[in-house]
Design a protein around this motif. Sequence first.
Motif, PDB file in Angstrom:
ATOM      1  N   UNK A   1      -2.812  14.093  -3.513  1.00  0.00           N
ATOM      2  CA  UNK A   1      -4.003  14.178  -2.676  1.00  0.00           C
ATOM      3  C   UNK A   1      -5.283  13.805  -3.399  1.00  0.00           C
ATOM      4  N   UNK A   2      -5.180  13.227  -4.581  1.00  0.00           N
ATOM      5  CA  UNK A   2      -6.357  12.841  -5.350  1.00  0.00           C
ATOM      6  C   UNK A   2      -6.883  11.473  -4.931  1.00  0.00           C
ATOM      7  N   UNK A   3      -6.074  10.736  -4.187  1.00  0.00           N
ATOM      8  CA  UNK A   3      -6.484   9.476  -3.577  1.00  0.00           C
ATOM      9  C   UNK A   3      -5.758   9.359  -2.245  1.00  0.00           C
ATOM     10  N   UNK A   4      -6.282   8.524  -1.360  1.00  0.00           N
ATOM     11  CA  UNK A   4      -5.670   8.359  -0.046  1.00  0.00           C
ATOM     12  C   UNK A   4      -4.675   7.203  -0.024  1.00  0.00           C
ATOM     13  N   UNK A   5      -4.920   6.205  -0.857  1.00  0.00           N
ATOM     14  CA  UNK A   5      -4.064   5.029  -0.848  1.00  0.00           C
ATOM     15  C   UNK A   5      -4.113   4.334  -2.215  1.00  0.00           C
ATOM     16  N   UNK A   6      -2.999   3.724  -2.586  1.00  0.00           N
ATOM     17  CA  UNK A   6      -2.928   2.938  -3.806  1.00  0.00           C
ATOM     18  C   UNK A   6      -2.127   1.682  -3.540  1.00  0.00           C
ATOM     19  N   UNK A   7      -1.949   0.862  -4.570  1.00  0.00           N
ATOM     20  CA  UNK A   7      -1.192  -0.379  -4.441  1.00  0.00           C
ATOM     21  C   UNK A   7      -0.107  -0.400  -5.513  1.00  0.00           C
ATOM     22  N   UNK A   8       1.140  -0.653  -5.095  1.00  0.00           N
ATOM     23  CA  UNK A   8       2.236  -0.668  -6.049  1.00  0.00           C
ATOM     24  C   UNK A   8       3.545  -1.001  -5.385  1.00  0.00           C
ATOM     25  N   UNK A   9       4.646  -0.785  -6.086  1.00  0.00           N
ATOM     26  CA  UNK A   9       5.966  -1.150  -5.568  1.00  0.00           C
ATOM     27  C   UNK A   9       6.492  -0.081  -4.607  1.00  0.00           C
ATOM     28  N   UNK A  10       7.356  -0.514  -3.709  1.00  0.00           N
ATOM     29  CA  UNK A  10       7.917   0.384  -2.700  1.00  0.00           C
ATOM     30  C   UNK A  10       8.718   1.521  -3.328  1.00  0.00           C
TER      31      UNK A  10
ATOM     32  N   UNK B   1       4.388   4.448 -10.856  1.00  0.00           N
ATOM     33  CA  UNK B   1       4.711   5.852 -10.656  1.00  0.00           C
ATOM     34  C   UNK B   1       3.462   6.719 -10.700  1.00  0.00           C
ATOM     35  N   UNK B   2       2.557   6.415 -11.621  1.00  0.00           N
ATOM     36  CA  UNK B   2       1.332   7.201 -11.739  1.00  0.00           C
ATOM     37  C   UNK B   2       0.450   7.030 -10.513  1.00  0.00           C
ATOM     38  N   UNK B   3       0.402   5.819  -9.956  1.00  0.00           N
ATOM     39  CA  UNK B   3      -0.367   5.587  -8.728  1.00  0.00           C
ATOM     40  C   UNK B   3       0.201   6.422  -7.587  1.00  0.00           C
ATOM     41  N   UNK B   4       1.529   6.405  -7.440  1.00  0.00           N
ATOM     42  CA  UNK B   4       2.162   7.162  -6.363  1.00  0.00           C
ATOM     43  C   UNK B   4       1.952   8.664  -6.553  1.00  0.00           C
ATOM     44  N   UNK B   5       2.048   9.139  -7.792  1.00  0.00           N
ATOM     45  CA  UNK B   5       1.827  10.562  -8.061  1.00  0.00           C
ATOM     46  C   UNK B   5       0.394  10.950  -7.738  1.00  0.00           C
ATOM     47  N   UNK B   6      -0.554  10.081  -8.023  1.00  0.00           N
ATOM     48  CA  UNK B   6      -1.968  10.326  -7.741  1.00  0.00           C
ATOM     49  C   UNK B   6      -2.187  10.479  -6.235  1.00  0.00           C
ATOM     50  N   UNK B   7      -1.550   9.604  -5.459  1.00  0.00           N
ATOM     51  CA  UNK B   7      -1.676   9.678  -4.000  1.00  0.00           C
ATOM     52  C   UNK B   7      -0.969  10.922  -3.464  1.00  0.00           C
ATOM     53  N   UNK B   8       0.235  11.182  -3.966  1.00  0.00           N
ATOM     54  CA  UNK B   8       1.000  12.339  -3.498  1.00  0.00           C
ATOM     55  C   UNK B   8       0.269  13.643  -3.760  1.00  0.00           C
TER      56      UNK B   8
ATOM     57  N   UNK C   1       0.829  -1.196   0.000  1.00  0.00           N
ATOM     58  CA  UNK C   1       0.000   0.000   0.000  1.00  0.00           C
ATOM     59  C   UNK C   1       0.870   1.256   0.000  1.00  0.00           C
ATOM     60  N   UNK C   2       0.506   2.204  -0.841  1.00  0.00           N
ATOM     61  CA  UNK C   2       1.197   3.490  -0.965  1.00  0.00           C
ATOM     62  C   UNK C   2       0.273   4.557  -0.421  1.00  0.00           C
ATOM     63  N   UNK C   3       0.743   5.342   0.552  1.00  0.00           N
ATOM     64  CA  UNK C   3      -0.136   6.312   1.205  1.00  0.00           C
ATOM     65  C   UNK C   3       0.666   7.443   1.809  1.00  0.00           C
ATOM     66  N   UNK C   4      -0.039   8.551   2.077  1.00  0.00           N
ATOM     67  CA  UNK C   4       0.606   9.699   2.707  1.00  0.00           C
ATOM     68  C   UNK C   4       0.714   9.477   4.220  1.00  0.00           C
ATOM     69  N   UNK C   5       1.599  10.244   4.850  1.00  0.00           N
ATOM     70  CA  UNK C   5       1.865  10.052   6.271  1.00  0.00           C
ATOM     71  C   UNK C   5       0.607  10.237   7.111  1.00  0.00           C
ATOM     72  N   UNK C   6      -0.234  11.207   6.747  1.00  0.00           N
ATOM     73  CA  UNK C   6      -1.433  11.458   7.548  1.00  0.00           C
ATOM     74  C   UNK C   6      -2.452  10.336   7.428  1.00  0.00           C
ATOM     75  N   UNK C   7      -2.399   9.583   6.342  1.00  0.00           N
ATOM     76  CA  UNK C   7      -3.319   8.458   6.159  1.00  0.00           C
ATOM     77  C   UNK C   7      -2.823   7.222   6.887  1.00  0.00           C
TER      78      UNK C   7
ATOM     79  N   UNK D   1     -10.346   6.946  -0.170  1.00  0.00           N
ATOM     80  CA  UNK D   1     -10.289   6.892  -1.638  1.00  0.00           C
ATOM     81  C   UNK D   1      -9.112   6.044  -2.102  1.00  0.00           C
ATOM     82  N   UNK D   2      -9.398   5.080  -2.976  1.00  0.00           N
ATOM     83  CA  UNK D   2      -8.373   4.155  -3.469  1.00  0.00           C
ATOM     84  C   UNK D   2      -8.125   4.404  -4.947  1.00  0.00           C
TER      85      UNK D   2
END
Length: 359
Positions: free
Chosen positions: A274-283, A265-272, A204-210, A226-227
């Motif tokens: 603030x358009x989503x709270x969490x995604x799934x991808x590589x570290x 990369x696109x998933x992580x950029x989307x989360x970063x 799971x890829x997410x921001x610190x506040x999440x 939001x996923x």
Amino acid sequence: MLKTKLHITPTWLFRNEENDLLDPVIFALLNGVHDTGKLTRAAQKAGISYRHAWNLLTRGELFFGMPMVTMRKGYGTRLSPLGEQLLWSEQRLRARLEPQLDSMASELNHQLQQLLEGAHPVLRLHASHGYAVALLAELPGELDLRYCNPLEALSALNRGDCDLASFHLPASPPLAARVMAAYHDQLAGQNLRVIRFVTRRQGLILRAETRQQVHGLADLTRPGLRFINRDEHSGTRVLFNLLLEAHHIDEAHLTNAAQEEFTHTAVAAYVAAGMADVGFGVEAAAAQFGLEFINLATEHYLLVCHESQLRQHNLCQLMEAMGSDSFLSAVDHLAGYTPDKCGTPCTFDELLKDGIDQS
């Protein structure tokens, strides 16, 4: 052999009604402000003078009618809401388009290579987009790297449209068996061989506040969380769906799960952004954007070829280079990646017996 390779990079062009253009270097400046909080250091990172940086920001404020940064004595320089939106938009653009543009550049380089007298044979690799596989293009020899999903890659291999295809198997034996079954039609009866490459961590890829409210897969069903999903044909999506199934979680209970992106990369950029709270991808994608990561699975990222191709000179050259100290070091510097008997050929049965159980 080509001495200069073509690279294609996406770039925003902002043009107003007076046909004025805003210098695209503004994005490098905004990224520097985001990373350092100081305009002087941001200008240095962007390769421009402080005066030029100041002029760019002034012109940008006139261009958009609002500031891109805020400056307070004792607090340094920070991105304004506009600056943040512009920066994240540019990063999402790159994340979405760069794999396709890299594939196009590889095709053009391949075509140019064929025009050269005495051109060296080009090794064709169709692979899932990833951080480690991109390193292969920097090794000696001519590699035509095209990005696609595992089903497309294996189908191309079986048609003879490529020499190598990428494939990834979870380290967990039950999950590996499920993945092998999912791609049975593409793998069966082809006398295929595996070239071991790397392992990578997915989660799971997410921001610190999440991070305070998300500790695992079960938390993805929290109301309002939001996923952002991967595209349905990607190997990562196959893995994610298997993990949901193992935990008896219905994807329909995830908010916005129908929203998809096509790369880690696109998933992580989307989360970063603030358009989503969490995604799934590589570290590695989480690390690229300074995000939190919860490890859920380790998988083997492999290269697959027909047994007869193991004798090709250019493939032997690639396998040897994959085991070099410099290449192994480059892999080790990628967050969540580990060399996995790099460049060693084996059968699927040998991998399932040795590489999976001992991971």
